[in-house]
Scaffold this motif. Structure first.
Motif, PDB file in Angstrom:
ATOM      1  N   GLY A  46       0.857  -1.178   0.000  1.00  0.00           N
ATOM      2  CA  GLY A  46       0.000   0.000   0.000  1.00  0.00           C
ATOM      3  C   GLY A  46       0.892   1.226   0.000  1.00  0.00           C
ATOM      4  O   GLY A  46       1.838   1.328  -0.770  1.00  0.00           O
ATOM      5  N   HIS A  47       0.594   2.167   0.890  1.00  0.00           N
ATOM      6  CA  HIS A  47       1.457   3.316   1.205  1.00  0.00           C
ATOM      7  C   HIS A  47       1.474   4.421   0.158  1.00  0.00           C
ATOM      8  O   HIS A  47       1.280   5.594   0.492  1.00  0.00           O
ATOM      9  CB  HIS A  47       2.880   2.842   1.488  1.00  0.00           C
ATOM     10  CG  HIS A  47       3.790   3.906   2.034  1.00  0.00           C
ATOM     11  ND1 HIS A  47       3.469   4.669   3.133  1.00  0.00           N
ATOM     12  CD2 HIS A  47       5.024   4.318   1.632  1.00  0.00           C
ATOM     13  CE1 HIS A  47       4.458   5.500   3.393  1.00  0.00           C
ATOM     14  NE2 HIS A  47       5.414   5.316   2.494  1.00  0.00           N
ATOM     15  N   THR A  48       1.723   4.089  -1.095  1.00  0.00           N
ATOM     16  CA  THR A  48       1.784   5.097  -2.157  1.00  0.00           C
ATOM     17  C   THR A  48       0.562   4.937  -3.048  1.00  0.00           C
ATOM     18  O   THR A  48       0.490   3.982  -3.829  1.00  0.00           O
ATOM     19  CB  THR A  48       3.064   4.949  -2.994  1.00  0.00           C
ATOM     20  OG1 THR A  48       4.211   4.982  -2.144  1.00  0.00           O
ATOM     21  CG2 THR A  48       3.154   6.078  -4.019  1.00  0.00           C
ATOM     22  N   PRO A  49      -0.434   5.825  -2.929  1.00  0.00           N
ATOM     23  CA  PRO A  49      -1.687   5.615  -3.672  1.00  0.00           C
ATOM     24  C   PRO A  49      -1.484   5.619  -5.185  1.00  0.00           C
ATOM     25  O   PRO A  49      -0.725   6.431  -5.724  1.00  0.00           O
ATOM     26  CB  PRO A  49      -2.563   6.793  -3.218  1.00  0.00           C
ATOM     27  CG  PRO A  49      -1.622   7.810  -2.676  1.00  0.00           C
ATOM     28  CD  PRO A  49      -0.462   7.050  -2.113  1.00  0.00           C
ATOM     29  N   VAL A  50      -2.170   4.702  -5.850  1.00  0.00           N
ATOM     30  CA  VAL A  50      -2.069   4.610  -7.309  1.00  0.00           C
ATOM     31  C   VAL A  50      -2.744   5.793  -7.989  1.00  0.00           C
ATOM     32  O   VAL A  50      -2.562   5.994  -9.200  1.00  0.00           O
ATOM     33  CB  VAL A  50      -2.650   3.284  -7.839  1.00  0.00           C
ATOM     34  CG1 VAL A  50      -1.858   2.103  -7.311  1.00  0.00           C
ATOM     35  CG2 VAL A  50      -4.141   3.148  -7.496  1.00  0.00           C
ATOM     36  N   THR A  51      -3.471   6.583  -7.242  1.00  0.00           N
ATOM     37  CA  THR A  51      -4.047   7.808  -7.811  1.00  0.00           C
ATOM     38  C   THR A  51      -2.957   8.757  -8.280  1.00  0.00           C
ATOM     39  O   THR A  51      -3.209   9.624  -9.121  1.00  0.00           O
ATOM     40  CB  THR A  51      -4.955   8.513  -6.784  1.00  0.00           C
ATOM     41  OG1 THR A  51      -4.257   8.620  -5.527  1.00  0.00           O
ATOM     42  CG2 THR A  51      -6.234   7.709  -6.550  1.00  0.00           C
ATOM     43  N   ARG A  52      -1.735   8.579  -7.763  1.00  0.00           N
ATOM     44  CA  ARG A  52      -0.616   9.423  -8.204  1.00  0.00           C
ATOM     45  C   ARG A  52      -0.247   9.145  -9.661  1.00  0.00           C
ATOM     46  O   ARG A  52       0.409   9.974 -10.294  1.00  0.00           O
ATOM     47  CB  ARG A  52       0.609   9.196  -7.313  1.00  0.00           C
ATOM     48  CG  ARG A  52       0.433   9.668  -5.884  1.00  0.00           C
ATOM     49  CD  ARG A  52       1.741   9.582  -5.119  1.00  0.00           C
ATOM     50  NE  ARG A  52       1.594  10.049  -3.751  1.00  0.00           N
ATOM     51  CZ  ARG A  52       2.603  10.152  -2.892  1.00  0.00           C
ATOM     52  NH1 ARG A  52       3.837   9.833  -3.277  1.00  0.00           N
ATOM     53  NH2 ARG A  52       2.392  10.579  -1.665  1.00  0.00           N
ATOM     54  N   ILE A  53      -0.635   7.977 -10.168  1.00  0.00           N
ATOM     55  CA  ILE A  53      -0.383   7.671 -11.580  1.00  0.00           C
ATOM     56  C   ILE A  53      -1.712   7.592 -12.340  1.00  0.00           C
ATOM     57  O   ILE A  53      -1.803   6.958 -13.386  1.00  0.00           O
ATOM     58  CB  ILE A  53       0.437   6.381 -11.750  1.00  0.00           C
ATOM     59  CG1 ILE A  53      -0.254   5.193 -11.065  1.00  0.00           C
ATOM     60  CG2 ILE A  53       1.842   6.562 -11.218  1.00  0.00           C
ATOM     61  CD1 ILE A  53       0.404   3.843 -11.375  1.00  0.00           C
TER      62      ILE A  53
ATOM     63  N   THR B  68      -7.349   4.196 -10.075  1.00  0.00           N
ATOM     64  CA  THR B  68      -8.142   3.987  -8.859  1.00  0.00           C
ATOM     65  C   THR B  68      -8.451   2.509  -8.655  1.00  0.00           C
ATOM     66  O   THR B  68      -9.369   2.148  -7.917  1.00  0.00           O
ATOM     67  CB  THR B  68      -9.457   4.789  -8.904  1.00  0.00           C
ATOM     68  OG1 THR B  68     -10.187   4.414 -10.090  1.00  0.00           O
ATOM     69  CG2 THR B  68      -9.205   6.282  -8.888  1.00  0.00           C
ATOM     70  N   VAL B  69      -7.681   1.642  -9.322  1.00  0.00           N
ATOM     71  CA  VAL B  69      -7.816   0.189  -9.172  1.00  0.00           C
ATOM     72  C   VAL B  69      -6.442  -0.377  -8.838  1.00  0.00           C
ATOM     73  O   VAL B  69      -5.423   0.295  -9.053  1.00  0.00           O
ATOM     74  CB  VAL B  69      -8.364  -0.452 -10.465  1.00  0.00           C
ATOM     75  CG1 VAL B  69      -9.753   0.075 -10.785  1.00  0.00           C
ATOM     76  CG2 VAL B  69      -7.407  -0.241 -11.633  1.00  0.00           C
ATOM     77  N   PRO B  70      -6.356  -1.602  -8.303  1.00  0.00           N
ATOM     78  CA  PRO B  70      -5.043  -2.184  -8.016  1.00  0.00           C
ATOM     79  C   PRO B  70      -4.161  -2.221  -9.270  1.00  0.00           C
ATOM     80  O   PRO B  70      -4.639  -2.519 -10.364  1.00  0.00           O
ATOM     81  CB  PRO B  70      -5.389  -3.598  -7.537  1.00  0.00           C
ATOM     82  CG  PRO B  70      -6.779  -3.490  -7.005  1.00  0.00           C
ATOM     83  CD  PRO B  70      -7.457  -2.488  -7.882  1.00  0.00           C
TER      84      PRO B  70
ATOM     85  N   ASP C 254      -3.221   0.239  -2.680  1.00  0.00           N
ATOM     86  CA  ASP C 254      -3.675   1.524  -2.127  1.00  0.00           C
ATOM     87  C   ASP C 254      -4.312   2.318  -3.256  1.00  0.00           C
ATOM     88  O   ASP C 254      -3.616   2.928  -4.076  1.00  0.00           O
ATOM     89  CB  ASP C 254      -2.499   2.295  -1.530  1.00  0.00           C
ATOM     90  CG  ASP C 254      -2.936   3.639  -0.924  1.00  0.00           C
ATOM     91  OD1 ASP C 254      -4.122   3.993  -1.040  1.00  0.00           O
ATOM     92  OD2 ASP C 254      -2.077   4.327  -0.345  1.00  0.00           O
ATOM     93  N   THR C 255      -5.635   2.316  -3.301  1.00  0.00           N
ATOM     94  CA  THR C 255      -6.351   2.965  -4.402  1.00  0.00           C
ATOM     95  C   THR C 255      -6.860   4.359  -4.033  1.00  0.00           C
ATOM     96  O   THR C 255      -7.798   4.864  -4.643  1.00  0.00           O
ATOM     97  CB  THR C 255      -7.505   2.073  -4.893  1.00  0.00           C
ATOM     98  OG1 THR C 255      -8.290   1.628  -3.772  1.00  0.00           O
ATOM     99  CG2 THR C 255      -6.948   0.848  -5.617  1.00  0.00           C
ATOM    100  N   GLY C 256      -6.227   4.963  -3.043  1.00  0.00           N
ATOM    101  CA  GLY C 256      -6.483   6.372  -2.756  1.00  0.00           C
ATOM    102  C   GLY C 256      -7.659   6.658  -1.857  1.00  0.00           C
ATOM    103  O   GLY C 256      -8.283   7.724  -1.960  1.00  0.00           O
ATOM    104  N   ALA C 257      -7.953   5.746  -0.919  1.00  0.00           N
ATOM    105  CA  ALA C 257      -9.089   5.957  -0.018  1.00  0.00           C
ATOM    106  C   ALA C 257      -8.909   7.187   0.872  1.00  0.00           C
ATOM    107  O   ALA C 257      -9.890   7.762   1.339  1.00  0.00           O
ATOM    108  CB  ALA C 257      -9.310   4.720   0.848  1.00  0.00           C
ATOM    109  N   ALA C 258      -7.673   7.586   1.109  1.00  0.00           N
ATOM    110  CA  ALA C 258      -7.431   8.771   1.936  1.00  0.00           C
ATOM    111  C   ALA C 258      -7.785  10.057   1.202  1.00  0.00           C
ATOM    112  O   ALA C 258      -7.920  11.118   1.823  1.00  0.00           O
ATOM    113  CB  ALA C 258      -5.971   8.829   2.367  1.00  0.00           C
TER     114      ALA C 258
END
Length: 242
Positions: free
Chosen positions: A184-191, A194-196, A206-210
């Motif tokens: 997890g740790h680094t949300p994929v929303t950065r790329i 929003t999916v694994p 980590d699909t960006g729940a934060a």
């Protein structure tokens, strides 16, 4: 045993974690592996930990330590905190924990102290919140804080040319020790996802729940996954960590 299900970073989204377990139709035969960062972000961090303690008594659960969990534990035990944590979800978490009775806080301290740095299953799949730096694998990691702070494992996977195979001398040695690695740790929303996301043999769940993404639970065998609604829609009166 039933399915082996891995859950991404929850970040205080109690409504979302309940939602994904319902959507995945979790049963008592399943193993639940939580990748950490249970707190900070949305306003129900204590409720999340209460729920995880409830799940622990009902299911086969593995709880990995995240960096936010470690920061909360430090504050609960010593009263010390960093400005970075305070400004990245810690403030809201502190406000909610200050309202809890002492016995509940102590129960949560015990839970946070019990978290694992990593988990290795019978199929040589590694589960760790962030990553590791030792070329020889997690059992040789000298800097154990890297298990919940490292980003280089994922950054290396992102940069790896698709043509470089597992047996190529340029393939990162860290990757070769495990069949798959779930982080997890680094949300994929950065790329922009929003999916694994899989890069090499690394799966980022980590699909960006934060932020504005959903929370995800995934079957490690089939790679089928289920997601919550975008978490910010479940907490329309809150800003999360945006």
């Amino acid at each position: 045993m039933g399915r082996e299900l891995v859950i991404g970073d929850i970040h205080g989204s109690y409504k979302a974690v309940k939602q994904i377990l319902e959507r995945a139709a979790v049963t008592a035969t399943d193993r639940l592996i939580f990748l950490g960062d249970y707190v900070d972000g949305w306003g129900q961090s204590p409720e999340v930990i209460d729920y995880l303690l409830q799940l622990k008594s009902q299911f086969d659960c593995v709880f990995i330590r995240g960096n936010h969990d470690d920061l909360l534990l430090r504050w609960l035990k010593t009263g010390e905190y960093t400005e970075e944590w305070f400004n990245h979800g810690g403030r809201l978490t502190m406000e909610h924990y200050e309202r809890l009775p002492a016995d509940k806080r102590q129960l949560h301290i015990l839970f946070l102290e019990s978290l694992q740095d990593y988990y290795l299953d019978d199929d040589n799949r590694l589960f760790v919140h962030a990553g590791f730096t030792s070329l020889n694998g997690v059992k040789h990691e000298f800097f154990t804080r890297m298990f919940f702070w490292d980003r280089t494992l994922w950054e290396t996977a992102l940069c790896l040319d698709k043509s470089i195979g597992h047996n190529d001398p340029l393939y990162p040695k860290r990757f070769t020790h495990y069949k798959e690695i779930f982080i997890g740790h680094t949300p994929v929303t950065r790329i922009g996802e929003t999916v694994p996301v899989q890069k090499a043999n690394i799966w980022n769940v980590d699909t960006g729940a934060a932020f504005k993404g959903p929370l995800t639970i995934m079957d490690t065998g089939t790679k089928e996954y289920w997601q919550s609604d975008p978490v910010h829609e479940l907490y329309p009166d809150e800003k999360g960590r945006n």
